[in-house]
Design a protein around this motif. Structure first.
Motif, PDB file in Angstrom:
ATOM      1  N   VAL A 334     -27.066   2.296  -2.949  1.00 14.71           N
ATOM      2  CA  VAL A 334     -27.382   3.323  -3.943  1.00 14.71           C
ATOM      3  C   VAL A 334     -27.588   4.678  -3.271  1.00 14.71           C
ATOM      4  N   ILE A 335     -28.337   4.713  -2.181  1.00 14.11           N
ATOM      5  CA  ILE A 335     -28.600   5.985  -1.488  1.00 14.11           C
ATOM      6  C   ILE A 335     -27.309   6.642  -1.033  1.00 14.11           C
ATOM      7  N   ILE A 336     -26.434   5.860  -0.404  1.00 11.67           N
ATOM      8  CA  ILE A 336     -25.163   6.410   0.074  1.00 11.67           C
ATOM      9  C   ILE A 336     -24.292   6.862  -1.096  1.00 11.67           C
ATOM     10  N   SER A 337     -24.265   6.080  -2.167  1.00 11.01           N
ATOM     11  CA  SER A 337     -23.443   6.421  -3.335  1.00 11.01           C
ATOM     12  C   SER A 337     -23.919   7.704  -3.995  1.00 11.01           C
ATOM     13  N   VAL A 338     -25.243   7.848  -4.162  1.00 13.20           N
ATOM     14  CA  VAL A 338     -25.789   9.061  -4.776  1.00 13.20           C
ATOM     15  C   VAL A 338     -25.474  10.272  -3.909  1.00 13.20           C
ATOM     16  N   ASN A 339     -25.605  10.136  -2.597  1.00 14.73           N
ATOM     17  CA  ASN A 339     -25.289  11.245  -1.694  1.00 14.73           C
ATOM     18  C   ASN A 339     -23.832  11.661  -1.811  1.00 14.73           C
ATOM     19  N   GLY A 347     -34.242  16.240  -3.050  1.00 14.58           N
ATOM     20  CA  GLY A 347     -35.648  16.218  -3.406  1.00 14.58           C
ATOM     21  C   GLY A 347     -35.998  15.204  -4.468  1.00 14.58           C
ATOM     22  N   ARG A 348     -36.750  15.642  -5.462  1.00 16.32           N
ATOM     23  CA  ARG A 348     -37.262  14.744  -6.485  1.00 16.32           C
ATOM     24  C   ARG A 348     -36.141  14.132  -7.320  1.00 16.32           C
ATOM     25  N   ARG A 349     -35.112  14.920  -7.635  1.00 14.30           N
ATOM     26  CA  ARG A 349     -34.011  14.384  -8.446  1.00 14.30           C
ATOM     27  C   ARG A 349     -33.275  13.278  -7.696  1.00 14.30           C
ATOM     28  N   PHE A 350     -33.108  13.456  -6.402  1.00 10.37           N
ATOM     29  CA  PHE A 350     -32.480  12.422  -5.580  1.00 10.37           C
ATOM     30  C   PHE A 350     -33.334  11.156  -5.588  1.00 10.37           C
ATOM     31  N   THR A 351     -34.617  11.325  -5.391  1.00  4.65           N
ATOM     32  CA  THR A 351     -35.537  10.185  -5.385  1.00  4.65           C
ATOM     33  C   THR A 351     -35.505   9.447  -6.712  1.00  4.65           C
ATOM     34  N   LEU A 352     -35.560  10.187  -7.799  1.00  6.98           N
ATOM     35  CA  LEU A 352     -35.553   9.575  -9.121  1.00  6.98           C
ATOM     36  C   LEU A 352     -34.250   8.824  -9.373  1.00  6.98           C
ATOM     37  N   ALA A 353     -33.130   9.420  -9.003  1.00  5.96           N
ATOM     38  CA  ALA A 353     -31.835   8.768  -9.212  1.00  5.96           C
ATOM     39  C   ALA A 353     -31.736   7.472  -8.412  1.00  5.96           C
ATOM     40  N   VAL A 354     -32.182   7.521  -7.157  1.00  7.02           N
ATOM     41  CA  VAL A 354     -32.121   6.322  -6.307  1.00  7.02           C
ATOM     42  C   VAL A 354     -33.045   5.241  -6.849  1.00  7.02           C
ATOM     43  N   LEU A 355     -34.253   5.613  -7.231  1.00  7.58           N
ATOM     44  CA  LEU A 355     -35.210   4.638  -7.751  1.00  7.58           C
ATOM     45  C   LEU A 355     -34.679   3.959  -9.011  1.00  7.58           C
ATOM     46  N   MET A 356     -34.192   4.753  -9.945  1.00  7.50           N
ATOM     47  CA  MET A 356     -33.716   4.193 -11.207  1.00  7.50           C
ATOM     48  C   MET A 356     -32.539   3.247 -10.980  1.00  7.50           C
ATOM     49  N   CYS A 357     -31.559   3.685 -10.223  1.00  2.41           N
ATOM     50  CA  CYS A 357     -30.369   2.857  -9.984  1.00  2.41           C
ATOM     51  C   CYS A 357     -30.711   1.588  -9.215  1.00  2.41           C
ATOM     52  N   THR A 358     -31.560   1.717  -8.212  1.00  4.64           N
ATOM     53  CA  THR A 358     -31.932   0.553  -7.402  1.00  4.64           C
ATOM     54  C   THR A 358     -32.690  -0.472  -8.234  1.00  4.64           C
ATOM     55  N   VAL A 360     -32.680  -0.872 -11.510  1.00  9.00           N
ATOM     56  CA  VAL A 360     -31.805  -1.467 -12.527  1.00  9.00           C
ATOM     57  C   VAL A 360     -30.918  -2.548 -11.893  1.00  9.00           C
ATOM     58  N   LEU A 361     -30.313  -2.239 -10.768  1.00 11.55           N
ATOM     59  CA  LEU A 361     -29.442  -3.212 -10.098  1.00 11.55           C
ATOM     60  C   LEU A 361     -30.240  -4.428  -9.622  1.00 11.55           C
ATOM     61  N   ALA A 362     -31.418  -4.184  -9.077  1.00 12.33           N
ATOM     62  CA  ALA A 362     -32.245  -5.299  -8.604  1.00 12.33           C
ATOM     63  C   ALA A 362     -32.687  -6.184  -9.752  1.00 12.33           C
ATOM     64  N   SER A 363     -33.019  -5.579 -10.880  1.00 10.91           N
ATOM     65  CA  SER A 363     -33.438  -6.345 -12.046  1.00 10.91           C
ATOM     66  C   SER A 363     -32.275  -7.163 -12.609  1.00 10.91           C
ATOM     67  N   LEU A 364     -31.103  -6.546 -12.708  1.00  9.59           N
ATOM     68  CA  LEU A 364     -29.930  -7.256 -13.215  1.00  9.59           C
ATOM     69  C   LEU A 364     -29.546  -8.416 -12.312  1.00  9.59           C
ATOM     70  N   SER A 365     -29.543  -8.176 -11.008  1.00  6.66           N
ATOM     71  CA  SER A 365     -29.149  -9.240 -10.088  1.00  6.66           C
ATOM     72  C   SER A 365     -30.175 -10.372 -10.083  1.00  6.66           C
ATOM     73  N   TRP A 366     -31.442 -10.048 -10.331  1.00  2.00           N
ATOM     74  CA  TRP A 366     -32.461 -11.094 -10.409  1.00  2.00           C
ATOM     75  C   TRP A 366     -32.234 -11.992 -11.622  1.00  2.00           C
ATOM     76  N   HIS A 367     -32.056 -11.375 -12.760  1.00  2.00           N
ATOM     77  CA  HIS A 367     -31.952 -12.145 -14.000  1.00  2.00           C
ATOM     78  C   HIS A 367     -30.584 -12.821 -14.172  1.00  2.00           C
ATOM     79  N   LEU A 368     -29.529 -12.211 -13.635  1.00  2.00           N
ATOM     80  CA  LEU A 368     -28.188 -12.750 -13.849  1.00  2.00           C
ATOM     81  C   LEU A 368     -27.688 -13.619 -12.705  1.00  2.00           C
TER      82      LEU A 368
END
Length: 379
Positions: A334-339, A347-358, A360-368
């Motif tokens: 996610v970090i490399i993709s966002v960059n 800054g904060r927008r980068f952090t927020l984007a990485v957190l949200m995407c990470t 979401v992906l972690a939650s989906l991979s856990w449940h699916l």
């Protein structure tokens, strides 16, 4: 050795990690440390907080891996000891299958996506080189060589280390089940410290490259003492002896005691790493990580004795711990993709984007993927 012989080493009833909901809170902390560290190091920030607490995440967040190792020692030992008590040496096959089912699917998925989406140039390198990278990752030995150490999705080097630890536990769990806590701790500390000292004789501190030192210092047996701190706690928790009865009961008094011990040890460890050069000091290379691991082991003892660890208040934090493996494997992609996709973000927008995407992906991979696969092989 018969099943009866092995079982006789237990004076208590082996338990499961699920009996200790506080462990998931520590997993969440470990994943948060690593995630914050990589966001700080790879994001476009004009300046980072200089506060000591913030620096633990932004500058020293890599210690989250050390916390993961202590937790793994505890959780895997509980699982192995439970299998040994139930099936004797016949525990090995189901134990190994469950570990492979837990680790391999998401690991292979994220590695494949990293090669295809992040580093497609690997597909055009000489075949022998491609085979070295892919083959070493498939065999979980990529962490043992500088050329392949995390070359496919950097954080996976520690997954290789974990898999090697599981292999050790498959063979040693019956013996460990009959060993004393202090024998396990002392033996592991001697082996770990001895190995780290040996590496300083071969790769001289201050002369060898940090990458080379890191690869050979932080793999087995150099980290066996951190795993062993978790194993020792698991042994103590599964035995009804005087120490467990007095110091590992679930109440506020024992929780507070372990928390204070943890704070003292971790404060000392962080003070030392801030004031003494790590990679150029033999004494730091040999002795610092066991000190850090002891602090984390005391913190682990604190959360397993916390009376309200299972309270609803901590549900969000425990959920982050539940999906922490996904957070760990997804965050670098996610970090490399966002960059790359949004090069001007920072800054904060980068952090927020990485957190949200990470998340979401972690939650989906856990449940699916992860959770269904674990249910399939759950005993």
């Amino acid at each position: 050795m018969t099943a009866t012989d092995v079982k006789s080493g237990f004076s208590g009833i082996p338990q499961k990690a699920a009996d200790y909901p506080g462990v998931d809170m520590l997993r969440a902390l470990a994943a948060s440390l690593v995630l914050a560290y990589h966001i700080a190091q790879l994001g476009k920030f004009n300046g980072l907080p200089d506060h000591a607490l913030a620096k633990i995440f932004t500058t020293y967040g890599w210690i989250g891996v050390d916390l993961f190792l202590v937790i793994s020692g505890f959780v895997i030992a509980l699982s192995a000891f439970s299998g040994v008590a139930r099936d004797g040496t016949q525990f090995r096959r189901p134990f190994a299958i469950r570990r492979l089912a837990r680790i391999v699917p998401l690991y292979l998925l994220t590695c494949a996506l990293f090669v295809v989406l992040i580093q497609p140039s690997y597909l055009f390198i000489p075949k022998w080189a491609l085979l070295a990278h892919i083959g070493s990752h498939l065999l979980f030995v990529h962490n043992l060589m500088p050329a392949t150490h995390g070359s496919i999705n950097g954080p996976t080097w520690s997954v290789g280390l974990e898999m090697q630890f599981y292999l050790v536990m498959v063979w040693l769990a019956p013996w460990l089940a009959r060993s004393s806590v202090w024998r396990v701790l002392l033996g592991a500390l001697l082996v770990g410290a001895g190995w780290r000292f040996l590496t300083t004789l071969i790769w001289i501190p201050g002369e060898a490259t940090v990458t080379t030192q890191f690869v050979y210092l932080t793999q087995l047996p150099g980290t066996i003492d951190q795993f062993a701190l978790g194993i020792a706690l698991a042994l103590a928790m599964t035995r009804r002896n005087a120490f467990a009865a007095r110091f590992l009961v679930v109440n506020w008094r024992t929780f507070t005691g372990w928390l204070l011990i943890s704070l003292v040890l971790l404060t000392l460890a962080m003070w030392m790493v801030r004031h003494y050069s790590y990679w150029t000091s033999t004494s730091m290379l040999v002795a610092w990580r066991p000190l850090l691991g002891a602090g984390f082991a005391a913190l682990l003892a604190a959360v397993v004795t916390l009376p309200i660890a299972g309270a609803r208040l901590f549900v969000p934090l425990r959920y982050l711990g539940t999906i922490s493996y996904g957070i760990y494997l997804w965050h670098m992609l996610v970090i490399i993709s966002v960059n790359r996709l949004v090069p001007d973000i920072g800054g904060r927008r980068f952090t927020l984007a990485v957190l949200m995407c990470t998340l979401v992906l972690a939650s989906l991979s856990w449940h699916l993927l992860e959770k269904p696969n674990m249910k399939q092989y759950k005993r």
